[in-house]
Write a protein that holds these residues in place. Sequence first.
Motif, PDB file in Angstrom:
ATOM      1  N   LEU A  59       0.869  -1.225  -0.041  1.00  0.00           N
ATOM      2  CA  LEU A  59      -0.134   0.077   0.074  1.00  0.00           C
ATOM      3  C   LEU A  59       0.804   1.291   0.082  1.00  0.00           C
ATOM      4  O   LEU A  59       0.428   2.360  -0.784  1.00  0.00           O
ATOM      5  CB  LEU A  59      -1.035   0.094   1.239  1.00  0.00           C
ATOM      6  CG  LEU A  59      -2.169   0.899   1.279  1.00  0.00           C
ATOM      7  CD1 LEU A  59      -2.995   0.676  -0.024  1.00  0.00           C
ATOM      8  CD2 LEU A  59      -3.062   0.772   2.569  1.00  0.00           C
TER       9      LEU A  59
ATOM     10  N   SER B 287     -14.273   3.434   7.038  1.00  0.00           N
ATOM     11  CA  SER B 287     -13.738   2.112   7.495  1.00  0.00           C
ATOM     12  C   SER B 287     -14.755   1.759   8.670  1.00  0.00           C
ATOM     13  O   SER B 287     -15.414   2.486   9.376  1.00  0.00           O
ATOM     14  CB  SER B 287     -12.355   2.343   7.872  1.00  0.00           C
ATOM     15  OG  SER B 287     -11.770   1.214   8.370  1.00  0.00           O
TER      16      SER B 287
ATOM     17  N   VAL C  81     -10.887  -1.972  11.709  1.00  0.00           N
ATOM     18  CA  VAL C  81      -9.762  -1.869  10.455  1.00  0.00           C
ATOM     19  C   VAL C  81      -9.185  -0.517  10.582  1.00  0.00           C
ATOM     20  O   VAL C  81      -8.014  -0.241  10.350  1.00  0.00           O
ATOM     21  CB  VAL C  81     -10.693  -1.953   9.248  1.00  0.00           C
ATOM     22  CG1 VAL C  81      -9.806  -1.386   8.084  1.00  0.00           C
ATOM     23  CG2 VAL C  81     -10.996  -3.341   8.843  1.00  0.00           C
TER      24      VAL C  81
ATOM     25  N   HIS D  10      -5.153   0.184  10.111  1.00  0.00           N
ATOM     26  CA  HIS D  10      -4.773   0.729   8.944  1.00  0.00           C
ATOM     27  C   HIS D  10      -5.169   2.095   8.350  1.00  0.00           C
ATOM     28  O   HIS D  10      -4.727   2.531   7.457  1.00  0.00           O
ATOM     29  CB  HIS D  10      -5.316  -0.320   7.725  1.00  0.00           C
ATOM     30  CG  HIS D  10      -5.093  -1.682   8.146  1.00  0.00           C
ATOM     31  ND1 HIS D  10      -3.682  -1.970   8.099  1.00  0.00           N
ATOM     32  CD2 HIS D  10      -5.663  -2.623   7.992  1.00  0.00           C
ATOM     33  CE1 HIS D  10      -3.652  -3.604   8.452  1.00  0.00           C
ATOM     34  NE2 HIS D  10      -4.655  -3.711   8.339  1.00  0.00           N
TER      35      HIS D  10
ATOM     36  N   LEU E 112     -12.080   1.477   3.055  1.00  0.00           N
ATOM     37  CA  LEU E 112     -10.989   0.876   3.675  1.00  0.00           C
ATOM     38  C   LEU E 112     -11.665  -0.197   4.526  1.00  0.00           C
ATOM     39  O   LEU E 112     -11.970   0.109   5.896  1.00  0.00           O
ATOM     40  CB  LEU E 112     -10.082   1.815   4.496  1.00  0.00           C
ATOM     41  CG  LEU E 112      -8.958   1.164   5.360  1.00  0.00           C
ATOM     42  CD1 LEU E 112      -7.921   0.522   4.397  1.00  0.00           C
ATOM     43  CD2 LEU E 112      -8.421   2.166   6.286  1.00  0.00           C
TER      44      LEU E 112
ATOM     45  N   THR F 285      -9.146  -5.063   2.504  1.00  0.00           N
ATOM     46  CA  THR F 285      -8.452  -5.508   3.709  1.00  0.00           C
ATOM     47  C   THR F 285      -8.678  -7.013   4.184  1.00  0.00           C
ATOM     48  O   THR F 285      -8.032  -7.402   4.972  1.00  0.00           O
ATOM     49  CB  THR F 285      -8.439  -4.555   4.957  1.00  0.00           C
ATOM     50  OG1 THR F 285      -9.743  -4.597   5.452  1.00  0.00           O
ATOM     51  CG2 THR F 285      -8.049  -3.162   4.585  1.00  0.00           C
ATOM     52  N   THR F 286      -9.749  -7.581   3.568  1.00  0.00           N
ATOM     53  CA  THR F 286      -9.896  -8.837   3.987  1.00  0.00           C
ATOM     54  C   THR F 286     -10.055  -9.756   2.405  1.00  0.00           C
ATOM     55  O   THR F 286      -9.856  -9.501   1.707  1.00  0.00           O
ATOM     56  CB  THR F 286     -11.597  -9.228   4.348  1.00  0.00           C
ATOM     57  OG1 THR F 286     -12.305  -8.632   3.395  1.00  0.00           O
ATOM     58  CG2 THR F 286     -11.673  -8.362   5.873  1.00  0.00           C
TER      59      THR F 286
ATOM     60  N   GLN G  36     -10.455  -9.059  -1.066  1.00  0.00           N
ATOM     61  CA  GLN G  36      -9.280  -9.045  -2.091  1.00  0.00           C
ATOM     62  C   GLN G  36      -9.576  -9.898  -3.244  1.00  0.00           C
ATOM     63  O   GLN G  36      -8.798  -9.498  -4.373  1.00  0.00           O
ATOM     64  CB  GLN G  36      -7.882  -9.149  -1.391  1.00  0.00           C
ATOM     65  CG  GLN G  36      -7.644  -7.973  -0.360  1.00  0.00           C
ATOM     66  CD  GLN G  36      -6.146  -8.157   0.097  1.00  0.00           C
ATOM     67  OE1 GLN G  36      -5.583  -9.020  -0.352  1.00  0.00           O
ATOM     68  NE2 GLN G  36      -5.860  -7.091   0.895  1.00  0.00           N
TER      69      GLN G  36
ATOM     70  N   THR H 103      -4.722  -3.114  -3.656  1.00  0.00           N
ATOM     71  CA  THR H 103      -5.055  -4.484  -2.948  1.00  0.00           C
ATOM     72  C   THR H 103      -3.618  -4.748  -2.614  1.00  0.00           C
ATOM     73  O   THR H 103      -2.619  -4.885  -3.289  1.00  0.00           O
ATOM     74  CB  THR H 103      -5.500  -5.420  -3.731  1.00  0.00           C
ATOM     75  OG1 THR H 103      -6.811  -5.090  -4.451  1.00  0.00           O
ATOM     76  CG2 THR H 103      -5.361  -6.830  -3.162  1.00  0.00           C
ATOM     77  N   ASP H 104      -3.459  -4.733  -1.265  1.00  0.00           N
ATOM     78  CA  ASP H 104      -2.220  -5.146  -0.429  1.00  0.00           C
ATOM     79  C   ASP H 104      -2.126  -6.552   0.092  1.00  0.00           C
ATOM     80  O   ASP H 104      -2.943  -6.643   1.299  1.00  0.00           O
ATOM     81  CB  ASP H 104      -1.616  -4.122   0.293  1.00  0.00           C
ATOM     82  CG  ASP H 104      -0.311  -4.244   1.017  1.00  0.00           C
ATOM     83  OD1 ASP H 104       0.298  -5.426   0.854  1.00  0.00           O
ATOM     84  OD2 ASP H 104       0.225  -3.288   1.783  1.00  0.00           O
TER      85      ASP H 104
ATOM     86  N   LEU I  95      -1.694  -7.033   4.079  1.00  0.00           N
ATOM     87  CA  LEU I  95      -2.842  -6.495   5.062  1.00  0.00           C
ATOM     88  C   LEU I  95      -3.688  -7.765   5.630  1.00  0.00           C
ATOM     89  O   LEU I  95      -4.069  -7.598   6.622  1.00  0.00           O
ATOM     90  CB  LEU I  95      -3.974  -5.540   4.218  1.00  0.00           C
ATOM     91  CG  LEU I  95      -3.376  -4.200   3.896  1.00  0.00           C
ATOM     92  CD1 LEU I  95      -4.496  -3.499   3.231  1.00  0.00           C
ATOM     93  CD2 LEU I  95      -2.417  -3.534   4.837  1.00  0.00           C
TER      94      LEU I  95
ATOM     95  N   THR J 148      -3.169  -9.244   9.195  1.00  0.00           N
ATOM     96  CA  THR J 148      -3.758  -8.812  10.567  1.00  0.00           C
ATOM     97  C   THR J 148      -5.121  -9.256  10.698  1.00  0.00           C
ATOM     98  O   THR J 148      -5.843  -8.989  11.904  1.00  0.00           O
ATOM     99  CB  THR J 148      -3.944  -7.114  10.395  1.00  0.00           C
ATOM    100  OG1 THR J 148      -4.648  -6.975   9.365  1.00  0.00           O
ATOM    101  CG2 THR J 148      -2.475  -6.517  10.375  1.00  0.00           C
TER     102      THR J 148
END
Length: 505
Positions: free
Chosen positions: A190, A205, A209, A213, A259, A286-287, A291, A322-323, A326, A329
């Motif tokens: 990211l 968000s 999260v 983040h 987010l 983030t999930t 993703q 898309t990371d 992440l 976590t």
Amino acid sequence: MAAELKPALVFIGFMGAGKSRAAREAAAALGVPAADADALLEAELGRPIADVFAAEGEPAFRAAEEELAGALLETGDGGVIALGGGALHSQRVRAALERHVVVLLDVDLDTAWERAQASGRPLASERGAFEALHRAREPVYVAAADAVLPATGEGVVARALDALLAIPEGQRLLWATSASGDYPVWVGPLERAPWPAAGRRVVVSDETVAALHAGRVPDAAGLVEVPPGEEHKTLATAERIWHALVAQGATRADHVVALGGGVVGDLAGFCAATYQRGVAVVQVPTTLVAQVDSAYGGKTGVDLPEAKNYVGAYHQPIAVLTDPALLATLPAPELAAGYAEVVKTALIAGGALWDRVAAGGPIDDEVIVGCVRTKLRVVAADERDDGARQALNLGHTVGHAIETATGYGRYRHGEAVGLGLLAALRLSGQETLRELVEGLLAQAGLPTRLDGVDAAAVAQATTRDKKRTGEAVPYVLVQAPGRVTTGHAVGAAEVLAAVRELSAP
């Protein structure tokens, strides 16, 4: 000391992907030369490639191809290059590609066959062998690619060109197309992601999260937090977000950053679609569920007590960042829940992605990229669920009904979808495949049985599925991995039996 050679833009892909056309389009836009390796090879050999195959066989052709393509890549100084479909068989060619910007034109099997079979290509004479070759080459192409573009649609290369020329180190680009617009999907850290410049940036968000983040979003002008969980994906929560956007002075020149996981993506996307009749949204999933599936394609919405996702809008993002890091976590149950969407997508894709997932391997960056490619390909063909996109609902008719019947609080979305997949495979008559999928889900820690849930209530909830356009709810069924079909009418008794089987001890 000689000046360092500039990288070229190199197009790769299977037969029929349109590499020569794409190279010409890119070269014309950039005002640079285009080199077509197959055309150059035919000129050098003095005869068509098919004649070389017929007279000397494939090994002789591959040797000549390796020499020409290898030299072209090793000495090339900028410009645009189109490689032949089999050029990446060569280790020399793959090594020479490393300093260039490599663009995979992603063509599905049916389109490739339609284009190649009538062209006289020596490796396009028999469908079975063609399919096996497509399956074998696909992972080689993906591994070499810095970017993936769809192989259909005029002007895609020109629209993606700025992004292709500015791929940050450590990022991969997948280009999304739809009837209402294109956007980049960046997969990578990211911190290195190229955030779009579109006014002020307001982050939406959930509380969990955001604590982890929200600080990673650069230059955020504001933050709106909502409670986590599907039970909060409601019009009441949307109204809170709209009021917060007003309070923070958000305008149509600004954009929302979604987010979070699927709930936040759907909810923030819906608020962006409706706030001041539409502001831009950037999805930052983030999930695992988000993703590999929900962050792409522009579906947004909220739930009603009567049914899931009953109020919403199509609103494509201007970018998805898309990371995969992440996911570290995520609690284990959340990661497991996302696995059901991975299995679903692999069943739709078939080929190399299904082979990888069916083997029970880990969910790594390549699996995520494979799922994204599949989702983007389907959406490109059918943005608004008029046909092909309905395949993405595999397992969701019963899955959504389970969520509805249990008040959205008992099963995570992915857990319900996993159970829905088992019901869909039972309705498809795919016993062996059902057993395999059940084993994969169990191995991931997902439930494979409904515990204490009224099967009749679940079956009744399927009749309120939002995909219903008449009396019947259309079901998505599976003939085999890679052969998923839509629009099936299934009797109420069959649905009830499939759900009751999930409740059996």
